[in-house]
Design an enzyme around this catalytic site. Structure first.
Site, PDB file in Angstrom:
ATOM      1  N   GLU A  30      45.322  87.681  66.601  1.00  0.00           N
ATOM      2  CA  GLU A  30      44.737  88.824  67.298  1.00  0.00           C
ATOM      3  C   GLU A  30      43.437  88.499  68.015  1.00  0.00           C
ATOM      4  OE1 GLU A  30      47.593  90.556  64.383  1.00  0.00           O
ATOM      5  OE2 GLU A  30      46.065  88.984  64.302  1.00  0.00           O
ATOM      6  N   HIS A  46      48.566  99.027  56.267  1.00  0.00           N
ATOM      7  CA  HIS A  46      49.299  99.516  57.437  1.00  0.00           C
ATOM      8  C   HIS A  46      49.057 101.000  57.673  1.00  0.00           C
ATOM      9  CE1 HIS A  46      51.485  95.849  56.307  1.00  0.00           C
ATOM     10  NE2 HIS A  46      51.927  95.796  57.551  1.00  0.00           N
TER      11      HIS A  46
END
Length: 657
Positions: free
Chosen positions: A397, A464
């Site tokens: 990322e 998540h």
């Protein structure tokens, strides 16, 4: 030092010599000024000039270069006016950052130089993005980026090399192995025999170069650049050199053995090259002395200009304004044709229509190409726009965000999909330190949108389910959008992509497929920074966003309460006018957020209401939020964690106050 084997014309030899001499003489003057207290700090590149000059002279003037502290020669080779450099180092307005940053922490599009930040790693990924833009525009160019041997230990180094290798990007990764990362020697920095070996693991061509031999540096880089322009690929170059001064002057060099200093002093790139030029009859001692004097005179003349410039005057309005590149919002109105779609469909449509409008828009993310992303937002995009513009990325990322920044620098737009907003933590550094600060620092905007599927309610557990908008609303220079409805999601995403500033676009994933709305089929935009009053009533002001809008609506329906219900839609900038007007009318306020309580945006909204509407309040301002714990997995635990069941009780208590 062997110069004989290189067949380079005399004109180029003299250019290379002058190129090295100028930064050396500037540095010697800066060290004097540092001792006199006329500059605050200095990072010396003395002894390493051959690398900057050799690389710079091998590049074309319209090719980007990303230098570091010890690459003064890059700036002088590109013709950056000396008085502006000197003003930069003194924090004056004629520098490149209006006094907002120091030393070499700046860039300039005029000279195709992209400045570093103290967090060294991200600039390597930025170079990937610059090079990717050249590839997508079919331009035969090379991008060169510098780092030190210490920087090769950072994760960003490995991420950037991996992306460049996988995508065959024309990047020269120039590692200046100068022996020490501040005081830590190389044998404590890495275990492999040579830094160049690190390229092998990524299937990357790599070379070791004598960084003090100007002709070896120039010849090797020049040949590589010519070949890379025709056959794009990344190359890792390890330049062997030595840092003759401290990491910065205050550090000193006491940790360096005397014999090592003596060895490298004998390999000084300038004195060695002077001997060669003299021996070949290319330059006499008198000519060298004359050249030095001319450069020193030029230095003194430009120093005088910089010293005579007034100190920077603070304009608070300008300081705040320059956080962002100016964006002139243009409303696009749709036709009357509507379609009942889900929030996930609205996001997909908004993204697709922006891809059609902007041929320079690139989407990047994990599994977003053929697979269509884990939430299928980009399903079918590869067929319509091709893999050049819809790019699967490795799991890195940080470098992907930095690559998006590089695309923006080189004239393109980027949308990055974080597979889950939680994973933005591994890309946090370039978001908050590069994207957010670049325009304020040196006027370079980040035309980047980062999509952030977020939130709980789906049993996804601690990694998540976070709704982490407060990480970013705290950071000046970022914009943060958080829609609650399909209509808003589509229009706000279109505007976020139009906006030349970095936008974090949050999408509550529990709403993706549970929420339908009539949404215009055509492209349209909605303004950032403008809240919506969904309901009106005199009892209380409810201020919320995302899933909180729907939790609050349910309670109001069940209890029959007449209240102002404000959907913020945009968290940065915030619509303070709508909030304050409502609170002044109702006299009571409660802020509902899915985020945990402490440090969330509700705290700032509450404080601002108290500061600006205190005399109108009939009760304390209340906040309702999730528990201050990680997001739990089990259904009963997650339901207790989220604030939706507590909100009704808190609202009734507030009304009864």
């Amino acid at each position: 030092m062997n110069y004989q084997e290189y067949k380079i014309e005399e004109k180029t030899l003299l250019e290379l010599y002058r190129g090295m001499l100028e930064p050396r003489l500037i540095e010697e003057k800066m060290l004097v000024l540092l001792r006199q207290g006329k500059i605050s700090k200095w990072f010396s590149g003395i002894g390493q000039e051959a690398i900057s000059i050799g690389v710079s002279h091998a590049l074309k003037k319209d090719e980007y270069v990303l230098p570091m502290h010890r690459n003064l020669g890059v700036f002088t080779s590109r013709g950056v006016p000396l008085h502006r450099l000197f003003s930069q180092w003194q924090g004056k307005a004629s520098g490149f950052t209006n006094g907002r940053d120091r030393s070499f922490h700046f860039g300039t599009q005029d000279y195709r130089i992209v400045g570093m930040i103290s967090h060294l790693g991200p600039q390597l990924g930025v170079a990937d993005g610059v090079a990717l833009a050249d590839v997508l525009k079919d331009q035969k160019k090379v991008t060169a980026v510098f780092t030190g041997e210490g920087g090769t230990s950072e994760g960003d180094f490995h991420e950037a090399l991996n992306i460049a290798a996988v995508w065959d990007l024309p990047v020269l990764f120039c590692v200046e192995n100068n022996g020490y990362g501040l005081s830590t020697p190389t044998n404590e920095q890495f275990k492999c025999q040579h830094l160049a070996d690190k390229g092998l693991g990524y299937g990357m061509e790599s070379h070791r170069v004598d960084g003090n031999n100007i002709l070896e540096v120039y010849s090797k880089v020049n040949a590589l650049c010519a070949d890379i322009r025709e056959n794009p690929r990344p190359v890792l170059l390890e330049f062997l050199t030595f840092r003759m001064r401290g990491h910065e002057e205050a550090s000193g060099t006491k940790y360096v053995p005397d014999e090592l200093m003596e060895l490298w002093a004998s390999k000084d790139p300038i004195s060695s090259f002077e001997k060669f030029l003299s021996m070949k009859g290319i330059l006499t001692q008198d000519e060298m002395a004359s050249l030095k004097k001319n450069i020193q005179d030029e230095i003194e003349k430009n120093l005088k200009i910089a010293f005579e410039e007034e100190e920077v005057l603070c304009d608070e309005r300008k300081e705040l304004k320059d956080r962002y590149k100016h964006f002139d919002y243009q409303e696009s109105k749709p036709s009357g044709i509507l379609k009942n779609i889900r929030l996930v469909d609205a996001v997909s449509e908004g993204l697709r229509q922006s891809m059609e409008i902007y041929p320079n828009l690139v989407i990047m993310g994990q599994d977003i190409a053929e697979y269509g992303g884990v939430f299928k937002v980009t399903e079918g995009f590869v067929n319509d726009f091709g893999k050049k513009r819809v790019r699967n990325t490795p799991l890195c990322e940080s470098a992907v965000v930095a690559t998006a920044m590089g695309l923006s620098i080189n004239g393109m737009k980027a949308v990055v999909e974080m597979q889950f907003a939680d994973f933005a933590s591994t890309g946090f550094n370039p978001i908050v330190n590069y994207l957010a600060k670049s325009h304020y620092r040196w006027g370079q905007n980040a035309d980047v949108v980062i999509r952030m599927p977020c939130g709980g309610g789906v049993g996804a557990g601690p990694f998540h389910s976070q709704t982490n908008e407060a990480w970013f609303t705290k950071t000046p220079g970022l914009k943060v959008v958080y829609p609650a409805f399909p209509y808003d999601a589509k229009g706000l995403l279109a505007t976020a992509i139009n906006d030349p500033n970095p936008v974090l676009f949050f999408e509550q994933k529990a709403l993706y497929r549970s929420l339908y709305q009539e949404v215009p089929v055509d492209y349209y935009t909605l303004p950032l920074g403008k809240a919506v009053m969904l309901r009106q009533g005199t009892a209380v002001s409810i201020i919320t966003y995302g899933a909180g809008v729907h939790w609050a609506s349910k309670v109001l329906d069940e209890e029959g309460i007449e209240a102002d219900l404000i959907d913020l839609r945009t968290l940065m900038p915030l619509d303070w006018e709508t909030i304050f007007t409502s609170v002044r009318n109702t006299g009571k306020a409660i802020i509902l957020q899915e985020d945990t309580m402490f440090g969330g945006i509700a705290s700032d909204i509450s404080a601002m209401i108290v500061e600006n509407c205190f005399e109108y309040l009939d009760a304390p301002v209340k906040r309702c939020a999730s528990l201050d714990t990680p997001v739990p997995f089990a259904k009963s635990l997650e339901e207790n964690y989220l604030p939706k069941d507590r909100f009704g009780t808190m609202l009734k208590d507030l009304l009864a106050y």
